[in-house]
Motif scaffolding. Structure first.
Motif, PDB file in Angstrom:
ATOM      1  N   ARG A 115      32.582  53.299  29.893  1.00 26.88           N
ATOM      2  CA  ARG A 115      33.302  53.002  31.134  1.00 26.88           C
ATOM      3  C   ARG A 115      32.385  53.316  32.311  1.00 26.88           C
ATOM      4  NH1 ARG A 115      37.266  55.911  34.133  1.00 26.88           N
ATOM      5  NH2 ARG A 115      36.668  57.675  32.825  1.00 26.88           N
ATOM      6  N   VAL A 116      32.440  52.479  33.330  1.00 27.38           N
ATOM      7  CA  VAL A 116      31.517  52.650  34.456  1.00 27.38           C
ATOM      8  C   VAL A 116      32.030  53.739  35.397  1.00 27.38           C
ATOM      9  CG1 VAL A 116      30.424  51.508  36.422  1.00 27.38           C
ATOM     10  CG2 VAL A 116      30.874  50.215  34.319  1.00 27.38           C
ATOM     11  N   ILE A 117      31.213  54.812  35.563  1.00 28.96           N
ATOM     12  CA  ILE A 117      31.591  55.886  36.477  1.00 28.96           C
ATOM     13  C   ILE A 117      31.046  55.570  37.867  1.00 28.96           C
ATOM     14  CG2 ILE A 117      31.333  58.353  36.985  1.00 28.96           C
ATOM     15  CD1 ILE A 117      30.953  58.678  33.884  1.00 28.96           C
ATOM     16  N   SER A 118      29.756  55.211  37.909  1.00 31.81           N
ATOM     17  CA  SER A 118      29.185  54.731  39.160  1.00 31.81           C
ATOM     18  C   SER A 118      28.073  53.760  38.817  1.00 31.81           C
ATOM     19  CB  SER A 118      28.647  55.898  39.985  1.00 31.81           C
ATOM     20  OG  SER A 118      27.579  56.505  39.270  1.00 31.81           O
ATOM     21  N   TYR A 119      27.656  52.999  39.797  1.00 36.66           N
ATOM     22  CA  TYR A 119      26.623  52.023  39.478  1.00 36.66           C
ATOM     23  C   TYR A 119      25.909  51.579  40.738  1.00 36.66           C
ATOM     24  CZ  TYR A 119      29.632  48.405  41.432  1.00 36.66           C
ATOM     25  OH  TYR A 119      30.379  47.662  42.280  1.00 36.66           O
ATOM     26  N   LYS A 120      24.775  50.956  40.517  1.00 43.01           N
ATOM     27  CA  LYS A 120      24.039  50.333  41.607  1.00 43.01           C
ATOM     28  C   LYS A 120      23.430  49.063  41.035  1.00 43.01           C
ATOM     29  CE  LYS A 120      19.736  50.779  42.212  1.00 43.01           C
ATOM     30  NZ  LYS A 120      19.287  49.423  42.437  1.00 43.01           N
ATOM     31  N   LEU A 121      23.647  47.938  41.673  1.00 45.02           N
ATOM     32  CA  LEU A 121      23.043  46.701  41.191  1.00 45.02           C
ATOM     33  C   LEU A 121      21.681  46.533  41.843  1.00 45.02           C
ATOM     34  CD1 LEU A 121      26.043  44.221  41.173  1.00 45.02           C
ATOM     35  CD2 LEU A 121      25.087  45.554  39.296  1.00 45.02           C
ATOM     36  N   GLY A 122      20.720  46.138  41.069  1.00 47.14           N
ATOM     37  CA  GLY A 122      19.373  45.966  41.607  1.00 47.14           C
ATOM     38  C   GLY A 122      19.081  44.520  41.925  1.00 47.14           C
ATOM     39  N   GLN A 123      17.778  44.218  42.028  1.00 46.65           N
ATOM     40  CA  GLN A 123      17.412  42.835  42.305  1.00 46.65           C
ATOM     41  C   GLN A 123      16.977  42.212  40.994  1.00 46.65           C
ATOM     42  OE1 GLN A 123      14.254  44.273  44.464  1.00 46.65           O
ATOM     43  NE2 GLN A 123      15.643  45.418  45.792  1.00 46.65           N
ATOM     44  N   SER A 124      17.767  41.284  40.521  1.00 49.21           N
ATOM     45  CA  SER A 124      17.422  40.633  39.265  1.00 49.21           C
ATOM     46  C   SER A 124      17.432  39.144  39.505  1.00 49.21           C
ATOM     47  CB  SER A 124      18.458  41.002  38.211  1.00 49.21           C
ATOM     48  OG  SER A 124      18.294  40.185  37.089  1.00 49.21           O
ATOM     49  N   SER A 125      16.582  38.422  38.771  1.00 52.24           N
ATOM     50  CA  SER A 125      16.591  36.973  38.931  1.00 52.24           C
ATOM     51  C   SER A 125      17.944  36.435  38.466  1.00 52.24           C
ATOM     52  CB  SER A 125      15.455  36.354  38.134  1.00 52.24           C
ATOM     53  OG  SER A 125      15.421  36.902  36.835  1.00 52.24           O
ATOM     54  N   TYR A 126      18.511  37.116  37.504  1.00 50.43           N
ATOM     55  CA  TYR A 126      19.840  36.727  37.071  1.00 50.43           C
ATOM     56  C   TYR A 126      20.427  37.876  36.277  1.00 50.43           C
ATOM     57  CZ  TYR A 126      23.699  34.464  34.766  1.00 50.43           C
ATOM     58  OH  TYR A 126      24.956  34.155  34.328  1.00 50.43           O
ATOM     59  N   PHE A 127      21.569  38.349  36.683  1.00 53.43           N
ATOM     60  CA  PHE A 127      22.203  39.381  35.890  1.00 53.43           C
ATOM     61  C   PHE A 127      23.698  39.095  35.910  1.00 53.43           C
ATOM     62  CE2 PHE A 127      23.932  43.708  35.222  1.00 53.43           C
ATOM     63  CZ  PHE A 127      23.396  43.904  33.970  1.00 53.43           C
ATOM     64  N   TYR A 128      24.173  38.655  34.754  1.00 57.14           N
ATOM     65  CA  TYR A 128      25.525  38.161  34.736  1.00 57.14           C
ATOM     66  C   TYR A 128      26.539  39.283  34.501  1.00 57.14           C
ATOM     67  CZ  TYR A 128      29.708  35.876  33.040  1.00 57.14           C
ATOM     68  OH  TYR A 128      30.996  35.484  32.862  1.00 57.14           O
ATOM     69  N   LEU A 129      27.501  39.379  35.387  1.00 56.95           N
ATOM     70  CA  LEU A 129      28.603  40.313  35.202  1.00 56.95           C
ATOM     71  C   LEU A 129      29.908  39.540  35.353  1.00 56.95           C
ATOM     72  CD1 LEU A 129      27.179  43.202  37.342  1.00 56.95           C
ATOM     73  CD2 LEU A 129      27.622  43.310  34.900  1.00 56.95           C
ATOM     74  N   LYS A 130      30.836  39.832  34.480  1.00 55.47           N
ATOM     75  CA  LYS A 130      32.068  39.065  34.504  1.00 55.47           C
ATOM     76  C   LYS A 130      32.988  39.447  35.661  1.00 55.47           C
ATOM     77  CE  LYS A 130      32.380  38.421  29.519  1.00 55.47           C
ATOM     78  NZ  LYS A 130      33.035  39.023  28.358  1.00 55.47           N
ATOM     79  N   SER A 131      32.713  40.626  36.220  1.00 57.73           N
ATOM     80  CA  SER A 131      33.600  41.081  37.273  1.00 57.73           C
ATOM     81  C   SER A 131      32.773  41.613  38.435  1.00 57.73           C
ATOM     82  CB  SER A 131      34.504  42.185  36.710  1.00 57.73           C
ATOM     83  OG  SER A 131      35.130  42.845  37.774  1.00 57.73           O
ATOM     84  N   GLU A 132      33.305  41.556  39.615  1.00 58.52           N
ATOM     85  CA  GLU A 132      32.558  42.082  40.756  1.00 58.52           C
ATOM     86  C   GLU A 132      32.866  43.554  40.973  1.00 58.52           C
ATOM     87  OE1 GLU A 132      33.163  39.580  44.090  1.00 58.52           O
ATOM     88  OE2 GLU A 132      31.936  37.989  43.213  1.00 58.52           O
ATOM     89  N   ARG A 133      34.065  43.978  40.616  1.00 55.28           N
ATOM     90  CA  ARG A 133      34.417  45.386  40.794  1.00 55.28           C
ATOM     91  C   ARG A 133      34.244  46.064  39.455  1.00 55.28           C
ATOM     92  NH1 ARG A 133      39.956  45.505  43.758  1.00 55.28           N
ATOM     93  NH2 ARG A 133      39.255  47.647  44.030  1.00 55.28           N
ATOM     94  N   LEU A 134      33.344  47.027  39.458  1.00 55.99           N
ATOM     95  CA  LEU A 134      32.943  47.576  38.171  1.00 55.99           C
ATOM     96  C   LEU A 134      33.473  48.976  37.887  1.00 55.99           C
ATOM     97  CD1 LEU A 134      29.209  46.426  38.174  1.00 55.99           C
ATOM     98  CD2 LEU A 134      31.204  45.223  37.319  1.00 55.99           C
ATOM     99  N   ILE A 135      33.746  49.738  38.935  1.00 53.78           N
ATOM    100  CA  ILE A 135      34.157  51.126  38.715  1.00 53.78           C
ATOM    101  C   ILE A 135      35.401  51.169  37.822  1.00 53.78           C
ATOM    102  CG2 ILE A 135      35.003  53.247  39.858  1.00 53.78           C
ATOM    103  CD1 ILE A 135      32.165  52.796  40.605  1.00 53.78           C
ATOM    104  N   ASN A 136      35.314  52.066  36.823  1.00 54.63           N
ATOM    105  CA  ASN A 136      36.402  52.261  35.860  1.00 54.63           C
ATOM    106  C   ASN A 136      36.607  51.098  34.894  1.00 54.63           C
ATOM    107  OD1 ASN A 136      37.091  54.840  36.358  1.00 54.63           O
ATOM    108  ND2 ASN A 136      38.541  54.307  38.009  1.00 54.63           N
ATOM    109  N   LYS A 137      35.781  50.078  35.032  1.00 55.10           N
ATOM    110  CA  LYS A 137      35.864  48.989  34.043  1.00 55.10           C
ATOM    111  C   LYS A 137      35.048  49.400  32.823  1.00 55.10           C
ATOM    112  CE  LYS A 137      37.966  45.392  36.093  1.00 55.10           C
ATOM    113  NZ  LYS A 137      37.441  44.721  37.264  1.00 55.10           N
ATOM    114  N   TYR A 138      35.403  48.843  31.658  1.00 56.02           N
ATOM    115  CA  TYR A 138      34.600  49.082  30.464  1.00 56.02           C
ATOM    116  C   TYR A 138      33.517  48.011  30.383  1.00 56.02           C
ATOM    117  CZ  TYR A 138      37.971  52.514  28.979  1.00 56.02           C
ATOM    118  OH  TYR A 138      38.750  53.620  28.918  1.00 56.02           O
ATOM    119  N   LEU A 139      32.438  48.367  29.691  1.00 56.46           N
ATOM    120  CA  LEU A 139      31.335  47.404  29.575  1.00 56.46           C
ATOM    121  C   LEU A 139      31.819  46.070  29.036  1.00 56.46           C
ATOM    122  CD1 LEU A 139      28.376  49.518  28.175  1.00 56.46           C
ATOM    123  CD2 LEU A 139      28.573  48.479  30.441  1.00 56.46           C
TER     124      LEU A 139
END
Ligand code: C2E
Ligand code: MG
Ligand code: MG
Length: 620
Positions: free
Chosen positions: A86-110
């Motif tokens: 489960r995401v406690i905290s996070y920081k998105l970096g600069q990636s050419s492409y990094f796919y995430l299904k959701s924009e809000r990540l806190i408390n979401k499971y991987l």
């Protein structure tokens, strides 16, 4: 990776990004000073990894403003996850492409935010990292829009709870690596593998073939008179010619049908070996015939005229062929022999192929000539059937006959089936010939029946290749129907090898044939390796003991004992027994004394043309 490594890795990233901005202004100076302080603290302080990581995870991600700034400068994605992913905290970096299904990540499971294959890798690592309290390193890829993105993950435990995962986009580096690897192993002009890759593949193929008892062929090609074109028309024309030729080689080898190369994953590799030399590796080849076919096709393909600019050019190639294992066991040795065979081909007038072993050249020429003739044999009516009577040991009456093919060649004269049947099997012509034999034998049988002769049975030989064909039962049914031959008067002779090649398929096919009423006979019994008890699973009616055992029945006690045992066992399994190749009276007596049912051999009659066979049949 050690903790200090990790630290320097972070530092490197920070340095790299700081170096790209102007840091002369005072807020930056202060900021830098604080970072340096952190660096120093880390360096001097010899705390364990866990402690230092605790510091970074807790303080850096959440509390410490400055370090947050540092982290913001790191191009990696950073996740603090708990043990359940489960995401406690996070920081998105600069990636050419990094796919995430959701924009809000806190408390979401991987699993809510990443693809399932990727999630699996994370979950396994989280478990290991927490159990072993060590850093784990793994990679994953994301496919998006027909592109592939590569990521590297470093995961480390956090003292309070959970793990930190640093996810780095390494797509550019991977692609660059691939590009470099490709260039190192391929030819720039044609994009074919180069000699280095070819040798690697050859060595690999040899080690595979060693284990699998397989045949490999190595072809060494040189273009005839390439230098002339290069010198007279210029290098760019020469380049173009090489490119076109490489395409033609690919085509010639790719046209390979299942007849030429084993369907079971056979592969080939074409390389530009250097200059105007090409090499071809044929992997897992079924037989020499298949190699000849491909070589012929290459010679033919390459010699087609081609346009270079507005000029039509004719080029040809000379091919040397070496075979593993006959012509060498080492890659270099085989290549050398293929090369010297190529010179032999040049000496033979170019535009041809030569095997390294002379014997093979001779037999290949003969085989080819034979094959070409055989193609025409059917349409030119050169084939006919002879019939050899089978006689009851008890009554002395003709109880059946075997149809045996004969080829009367206009120039060669009589060609024995022992010679041309194997060629027909190799080339696949046996399918047509076999069909002709069925039809001819059934038509003859019906003619005899209609003329009032008593016909018990005609046996027809079936080769392994025919049994492999799914259409066989249908072919037999069709022939019976169209000729009007009663099914129970047709017997099919099979060999053990045909059965054990693919027993399950053979069994299914034979059951279908049996169901029509046709009987089955096992030919040349005793020459194969399987036991009678193994063969009993096939619905066989008659067993034919091979002539090799009958020959010495009177002098060789072992053979005699064997024949006795075979007869007894066959009877135990409800099979009738025919002895093949009975030539003398003593053999007949021995067989009679040991309850053999039927004999076939010169003692009673040689195979006869239909008209002569007819004289031995009784009229109703
Ligand atoms: P096979 O089926 O075992 O046929 C028996 C062979 O033994 C025949 O040889 C026959 O002429 C020979 N033979 C018969 N009696 C004697 C004898 O007393 N002494 C000796 N030494 N030989 C005897 P043939 O006709 O030359 O045929 C050879 C093989 O060719 C056959 O062996 C069979 O395997 C194959 N063959 C013949 N006709 C056909 C056919 O129409 N289709 C297929 N697929 N194979 C065929
Ligand atoms: Mg036979
Ligand atoms: Mg036989």
């Amino acid at each position: 990776m050690t903790d200090t490594d990790l630290f320097y890795l972070l530092k490197q990233q920070v340095d790299k990004h700081l170096s790209s901005i102007d840091i002369s202004g005072s807020p930056w100076k202060e900021f830098l000073a604080s970072i340096n302080a952190t660096y120093q603290k880390f360096d001097i302080d010899q705390r364990t990894l866990e402690d230092s990581l605790t510091l970074s995870a807790e303080e850096l991600v959440q509390a410490n403003d400055e370090m947050n700034a540092v982290f913001a400068a790191i191009p990696d994605q950073l996740f603090h996850l708990d043990s359940d992913g489960r995401v406690i905290s996070y920081k998105l970096g600069q990636s050419s492409y990094f796919y995430l299904k959701s924009e809000r990540l806190i408390n979401k499971y991987l699993k809510d935010v990443l693809d399932i294959e990727v999630v699996d890798k994370f979950e396994v690592s989280i478990k290991q990292v927490l159990e072993q309290r060590s850093i784990k390193h793994f990679e994953f890829v994301i496919y998006h829009d027909r592109k592939i993105y590569y990521y590297e993950v470093r995961m480390m435990p956090v003292k309070s709870h959970g793990v930190i995962a640093l996810i780095r986009d390494v797509t550019e580096r991977k692609l660059a690596e691939e590009q470099i690897a490709f260039l190192a192993y391929h030819d720039n002009l044609t994009a074919l593998p180069n000699n280095r890759l070819f040798k690697d593949r050859l060595e690999h193929a040899i080690s595979q073939a060693e284990r699998g008892n397989k045949l490999l062929a190595i072809m060494f090609l040189d273009l005839d008179r390439f230098k002339l074109i290069n010198d007279t028309m210029g290098h760019s024309a020469g380049d173009e010619l090489l490119k076109i030729t490489s395409q033609r080689l690919i085509e010639a080898v790719r046209k390979t049908d299942s007849v030429a190369i084993n369907a079971s994953g056979a592969s080939s590799s074409i390389a530009r070996f250097g200059g105007d030399e090409f090499t071809i590796l044929l992997d897992d080849v079924e037989n020499i015939q298949a190699i000849i076919h491909i070589a012929e096709r290459i010679v033919e393909n390459v010699s087609q005229p081609m346009m270079l600019g507005r000029q039509e050019v004719h080029i040809s190639t000379s091919i040397g062929i070496a075979i593993y294992p006959e012509d060498g066991k080492q890659a270099d040795e085989i290549l050398k022999h293929a090369d010297s065979a190529m010179y032999h081909a040049k000496a033979q007038g170019r535009n041809n192929f030569q095997f390294f072993a002379d014997s093979m050249n001779k037999s290949s020429v003969e085989l080819l000539a034979l094959e070409n003739n055989l193609h025409k044999a059917i349409e030119h009516n050169e084939l006919c059937l002879y019939y050899q009577p089978q006689v009851s040991v008890v009554t002395g009456q003709v109880v059946g006959m075997e149809a045996l093919i004969r080829w009367q060649h206009p120039e060669r004269g009589f060609v024995s089936p022992g010679v041309f049947i194997p060629v027909a099997e190799e080339t696949g012509l046996i399918m047509q010939i076999g069909e002709w034999v069925f039809r001819e034998a059934c038509t003859q049988g019906v003619n005899w029946i209609n003329a009032g002769y008593i016909l018990e049975k005609i046996s027809v030989n079936l080769s392994a290749r025919q049994l492999k064909d799914e259409g066989l039962p249908a072919l037999i049914a069709k022939t019976l129907e169209e000729t009007g031959m009663p099914a129970e008067k047709l017997c099919i002779e099979l060999t053990e090898t045909a059965l054990i090649l693919d027993p399950d398929v053979a069994l299914a096919r034979l059951k279908k044939i049996k169901a029509m009423g046709v009987t089955l006979s096992l030919d040349d019994f005793g020459t194969g390796y399987s036991s009678l008890s193994y063969l009993k699973r096939f619905p066989i009616d008659t067993l034919k003991i091979d002539q090799a055992f009958i020959r010495d029945i009177k002098v060789d006690h072992e053979d005699a004992a064997l024949v006795k045992a075979i007869i007894a066992m066959a009877h135990g399994l409800d099979m009738e027994v025919i002895a093949e190749g009975v030539e003398i009276q003593e053999q007949l007596e021995f067989l009679g004394a040991n309850a053999c049912d039927t004999i076939q051999g010169y003692l009673f009659s040689r195979p006869l043309p239909a008209k002569e066979m007819e004289a031995l049949l009784l009229k109703r």
